[in-house]
Design a protein around this motif. Structure first.
Motif, PDB file in Angstrom:
ATOM      1  N   GLN A 123       0.806  -1.212   0.000  1.00  0.00           N
ATOM      2  CA  GLN A 123       0.000   0.000   0.000  1.00  0.00           C
ATOM      3  C   GLN A 123       0.846   1.271   0.000  1.00  0.00           C
ATOM      4  O   GLN A 123       0.313   2.382  -0.029  1.00  0.00           O
ATOM      5  CB  GLN A 123      -0.917   0.014   1.231  1.00  0.00           C
ATOM      6  N   GLY A 124       2.178   1.101   0.059  1.00  0.00           N
ATOM      7  CA  GLY A 124       3.060   2.263   0.087  1.00  0.00           C
ATOM      8  C   GLY A 124       3.073   3.017  -1.239  1.00  0.00           C
ATOM      9  O   GLY A 124       2.555   2.550  -2.249  1.00  0.00           O
ATOM     10  N   SER A 125       3.692   4.185  -1.209  1.00  0.00           N
ATOM     11  CA  SER A 125       3.781   5.033  -2.401  1.00  0.00           C
ATOM     12  C   SER A 125       4.639   4.366  -3.471  1.00  0.00           C
ATOM     13  O   SER A 125       5.854   4.211  -3.301  1.00  0.00           O
ATOM     14  CB  SER A 125       4.363   6.400  -2.034  1.00  0.00           C
ATOM     15  N   LYS A 126       4.017   3.988  -4.581  1.00  0.00           N
ATOM     16  CA  LYS A 126       4.754   3.330  -5.664  1.00  0.00           C
ATOM     17  C   LYS A 126       5.760   4.285  -6.306  1.00  0.00           C
ATOM     18  O   LYS A 126       6.856   3.871  -6.705  1.00  0.00           O
ATOM     19  CB  LYS A 126       3.774   2.818  -6.721  1.00  0.00           C
ATOM     20  N   SER A 127       5.386   5.554  -6.412  1.00  0.00           N
ATOM     21  CA  SER A 127       6.303   6.514  -7.029  1.00  0.00           C
ATOM     22  C   SER A 127       7.566   6.669  -6.193  1.00  0.00           C
ATOM     23  O   SER A 127       8.670   6.819  -6.740  1.00  0.00           O
ATOM     24  CB  SER A 127       5.616   7.873  -7.205  1.00  0.00           C
ATOM     25  N   SER A 128       7.434   6.610  -4.856  1.00  0.00           N
ATOM     26  CA  SER A 128       8.604   6.716  -3.985  1.00  0.00           C
ATOM     27  C   SER A 128       9.513   5.506  -4.148  1.00  0.00           C
ATOM     28  O   SER A 128      10.747   5.639  -4.191  1.00  0.00           O
ATOM     29  CB  SER A 128       8.165   6.827  -2.513  1.00  0.00           C
ATOM     30  N   LEU A 129       8.929   4.315  -4.247  1.00  0.00           N
ATOM     31  CA  LEU A 129       9.727   3.101  -4.403  1.00  0.00           C
ATOM     32  C   LEU A 129      10.480   3.112  -5.730  1.00  0.00           C
ATOM     33  O   LEU A 129      11.689   2.824  -5.779  1.00  0.00           O
ATOM     34  CB  LEU A 129       8.827   1.869  -4.316  1.00  0.00           C
ATOM     35  N   TYR A 140       8.137  12.511 -14.730  1.00  0.00           N
ATOM     36  CA  TYR A 140       6.877  12.445 -15.487  1.00  0.00           C
ATOM     37  C   TYR A 140       5.847  11.597 -14.743  1.00  0.00           C
ATOM     38  O   TYR A 140       4.676  11.980 -14.631  1.00  0.00           O
ATOM     39  CB  TYR A 140       7.134  11.856 -16.870  1.00  0.00           C
ATOM     40  N   LYS A 141       6.290  10.465 -14.215  1.00  0.00           N
ATOM     41  CA  LYS A 141       5.375   9.581 -13.478  1.00  0.00           C
ATOM     42  C   LYS A 141       4.852  10.264 -12.214  1.00  0.00           C
ATOM     43  O   LYS A 141       3.665  10.194 -11.894  1.00  0.00           O
ATOM     44  CB  LYS A 141       6.093   8.285 -13.111  1.00  0.00           C
ATOM     45  N   ALA A 142       5.756  10.950 -11.499  1.00  0.00           N
ATOM     46  CA  ALA A 142       5.336  11.661 -10.292  1.00  0.00           C
ATOM     47  C   ALA A 142       4.378  12.799 -10.633  1.00  0.00           C
ATOM     48  O   ALA A 142       3.394  13.036  -9.925  1.00  0.00           O
ATOM     49  CB  ALA A 142       6.555  12.200  -9.551  1.00  0.00           C
ATOM     50  N   GLY A 143       4.664  13.511 -11.741  1.00  0.00           N
ATOM     51  CA  GLY A 143       3.783  14.588 -12.167  1.00  0.00           C
ATOM     52  C   GLY A 143       2.391  14.077 -12.528  1.00  0.00           C
ATOM     53  O   GLY A 143       1.381  14.729 -12.250  1.00  0.00           O
ATOM     54  N   LYS A 144       2.352  12.903 -13.134  1.00  0.00           N
ATOM     55  CA  LYS A 144       1.065  12.287 -13.468  1.00  0.00           C
ATOM     56  C   LYS A 144       0.275  11.972 -12.205  1.00  0.00           C
ATOM     57  O   LYS A 144      -0.938  12.203 -12.135  1.00  0.00           O
ATOM     58  CB  LYS A 144       1.314  11.008 -14.273  1.00  0.00           C
ATOM     59  N   GLU A 145       0.958  11.461 -11.178  1.00  0.00           N
ATOM     60  CA  GLU A 145       0.289  11.153  -9.909  1.00  0.00           C
ATOM     61  C   GLU A 145      -0.189  12.428  -9.220  1.00  0.00           C
ATOM     62  O   GLU A 145      -1.251  12.442  -8.588  1.00  0.00           O
ATOM     63  CB  GLU A 145       1.226  10.375  -8.990  1.00  0.00           C
ATOM     64  N   ARG A 169      -1.854  20.052  -3.698  1.00  0.00           N
ATOM     65  CA  ARG A 169      -2.971  19.140  -3.454  1.00  0.00           C
ATOM     66  C   ARG A 169      -2.563  17.671  -3.555  1.00  0.00           C
ATOM     67  O   ARG A 169      -3.408  16.785  -3.455  1.00  0.00           O
ATOM     68  CB  ARG A 169      -4.097  19.450  -4.443  1.00  0.00           C
ATOM     69  N   ALA A 170      -1.277  17.407  -3.752  1.00  0.00           N
ATOM     70  CA  ALA A 170      -0.801  16.027  -3.860  1.00  0.00           C
ATOM     71  C   ALA A 170      -0.492  15.455  -2.484  1.00  0.00           C
ATOM     72  O   ALA A 170      -0.339  16.177  -1.500  1.00  0.00           O
ATOM     73  CB  ALA A 170       0.451  15.982  -4.734  1.00  0.00           C
ATOM     74  N   LYS A 171      -0.395  14.126  -2.412  1.00  0.00           N
ATOM     75  CA  LYS A 171      -0.011  13.459  -1.180  1.00  0.00           C
ATOM     76  C   LYS A 171       1.423  13.826  -0.820  1.00  0.00           C
ATOM     77  O   LYS A 171       2.233  14.144  -1.694  1.00  0.00           O
ATOM     78  CB  LYS A 171      -0.116  11.939  -1.337  1.00  0.00           C
ATOM     79  N   PRO A 172       1.779  13.782   0.476  1.00  0.00           N
ATOM     80  CA  PRO A 172       3.142  14.147   0.884  1.00  0.00           C
ATOM     81  C   PRO A 172       4.224  13.362   0.153  1.00  0.00           C
ATOM     82  O   PRO A 172       5.228  13.936  -0.287  1.00  0.00           O
ATOM     83  CB  PRO A 172       3.152  13.832   2.386  1.00  0.00           C
ATOM     84  N   ALA A 173       4.047  12.047   0.007  1.00  0.00           N
ATOM     85  CA  ALA A 173       5.065  11.223  -0.641  1.00  0.00           C
ATOM     86  C   ALA A 173       5.221  11.588  -2.111  1.00  0.00           C
ATOM     87  O   ALA A 173       6.342  11.727  -2.618  1.00  0.00           O
ATOM     88  CB  ALA A 173       4.712   9.741  -0.507  1.00  0.00           C
ATOM     89  N   THR A 174       4.110  11.766  -2.821  1.00  0.00           N
ATOM     90  CA  THR A 174       4.159  12.127  -4.240  1.00  0.00           C
ATOM     91  C   THR A 174       4.784  13.498  -4.430  1.00  0.00           C
ATOM     92  O   THR A 174       5.587  13.716  -5.345  1.00  0.00           O
ATOM     93  CB  THR A 174       2.736  12.125  -4.837  1.00  0.00           C
ATOM     94  N   LYS A 175       4.415  14.424  -3.545  1.00  0.00           N
ATOM     95  CA  LYS A 175       4.958  15.774  -3.622  1.00  0.00           C
ATOM     96  C   LYS A 175       6.471  15.769  -3.452  1.00  0.00           C
ATOM     97  O   LYS A 175       7.200  16.465  -4.173  1.00  0.00           O
ATOM     98  CB  LYS A 175       4.310  16.631  -2.533  1.00  0.00           C
TER      99      LYS A 175
END
Length: 334
Positions: free
Chosen positions: A10-16, A139-144, A168-174
């Motif tokens: 359930q963790g942030s995929k973009s962070s991983l 690009y992937k993070a920007g999409k999220e 307005r993004a989640k802390p991890a995505t930001k």
């Protein structure tokens, strides 16, 4: 062990993804630095290593923050991601300091300009690969970011519109988006510095690039610290408060809102509402109104719980009207 794996899923995929990519990039830059002793490459290696460590911590924190509430922690673990980010940013701050210190040293005492074409190609090649990989993660993070903000994310929008909706993004995505913006820019800056040193003989350019990269890293340290410190203390979400107020005021039976508060805890939102209703409504009607509104609020992104209470209408306007009361409630005349 099974519970831990379920949480990690359930963790942030973009962070991983960003962490894995940055560890690979840091390794490539480290090898290039060993062969070329290029200070700009050193700065970029430190930057990528700092990003990788930070994003790994964020991934772990975002996973553990999904743990269900317990008897000891009845409000859950939503703020854990903020605490983990605060710890991880200390590592990045240390790396930022070392990057700037090394850059200043090479401005004062620059190394002789590298004239070996092979070494030049190694540096440029590694940094070009890094820029391409970083831009992919960006690009992937920007999409999220746009997905979480409820905005269209096709085409080049993740690289252009994401900056506008970043809050307005989640802390991890930001965090991933900010770090990879700086990482991509840093790789391009290092390439420019190496080319300047090679073709103009201005050796301090690499040290200057190192200092600029270190300062950009410090900017990330500042932003991440301030945002996650606010998350640990508990902050409200003005955008969601406005959205929730529109949902509540849209209902025919709601006369006014006396109190509305949306608390952010990591990725989770907790909603508190005190609304005013007509005194002639029965208890059954009031319960139906509560269930209907709470159901709509719970359908909003990241909302985990709603506490809605009612007071009798006092005839005074407390909550400001928004968008002409959502273009007027159904059944009302213009």
């Amino acid at each position: 062990m099974k519970d831990i794996f379920n949480l990690l899923k359930q963790g942030s995929k973009s962070s991983l993804i960003a962490s894995i990519v940055n560890f690979i990039i840091a390794g490539l830059k480290g090898v290039a630095f060993i062969f070329t002793a290029n200070v700009a490459m050193f700065a970029e290696m430190m930057h990528s290593l700092g990003d990788a460590i930070n994003q790994l911590f964020v991934y772990i924190g975002s996973s553990l923050s999904k743990k269900a509430p317990t008897e000891r922690f009845p409000f859950g673990f939503g703020r854990l991601v903020n605490l983990v980010c605060l710890f991880a940013i200390i590592v990045v701050a240390i790396l930022s300091y070392e990057t700037i210190r090394e850059g200043i040293h090479h401005i004062v005492e620059p190394l002789p300009t590298e004239t070996d074409t092979t070494m030049l190609l190694i540096n440029i090649g590694v940094l070009a690969i890094a820029a391409i990989l970083e831009s992919f993660v960006l690009y992937k993070a920007g999409k999220e970011v746009l997905e979480q903000a409820g905005q269209p994310y096709g085409g080049l929008k993740p690289l252009t519109s994401s900056f506008v909706h970043l809050s307005r993004a989640k802390p991890a995505t930001k965090l991933v988006f900010m770090e990879d913006t700086v990482a991509t820019a840093g790789a391009l800056l290092a390439i420019i510095a190496i080319l300047i040193a090679r073709f103009t003989g201005f050796a301090p350019s690499e040290g200057i690039a190192s200092v600029i990269i270190g300062l950009m890293m410090f900017y990330i340290v500042y932003r991440v610290f301030m945002e996650n410190a606010a998350g640990v203390l508990g902050e409200h979400d003005p955008h969601m408060e406005e959205r929730i107020s529109q949902i509540v005021l849209r209902h025919d039976a709601i006369e006014d809102i006396r109190k509305l508060f949306v608390l952010k805890e990591g990725d989770n939102l907790h909603v508190e509402v005190v609304a005013e209703i007509d005194p002639d409504l029965t208890s059954r009607e009031v319960n139906d109104i509560r269930n209907e509104i709470e159901k709509i609020i719970m359908e909003q992104k990241h909302v985990t719980d709603v506490n809605m209470e009612f007071e009798l209408n006092d005839g005074k306007r407390t909550w400001p009207e928004t968008q002409n009361e959502m273009d007027q409630k159904p059944g009302q005349d213009a």
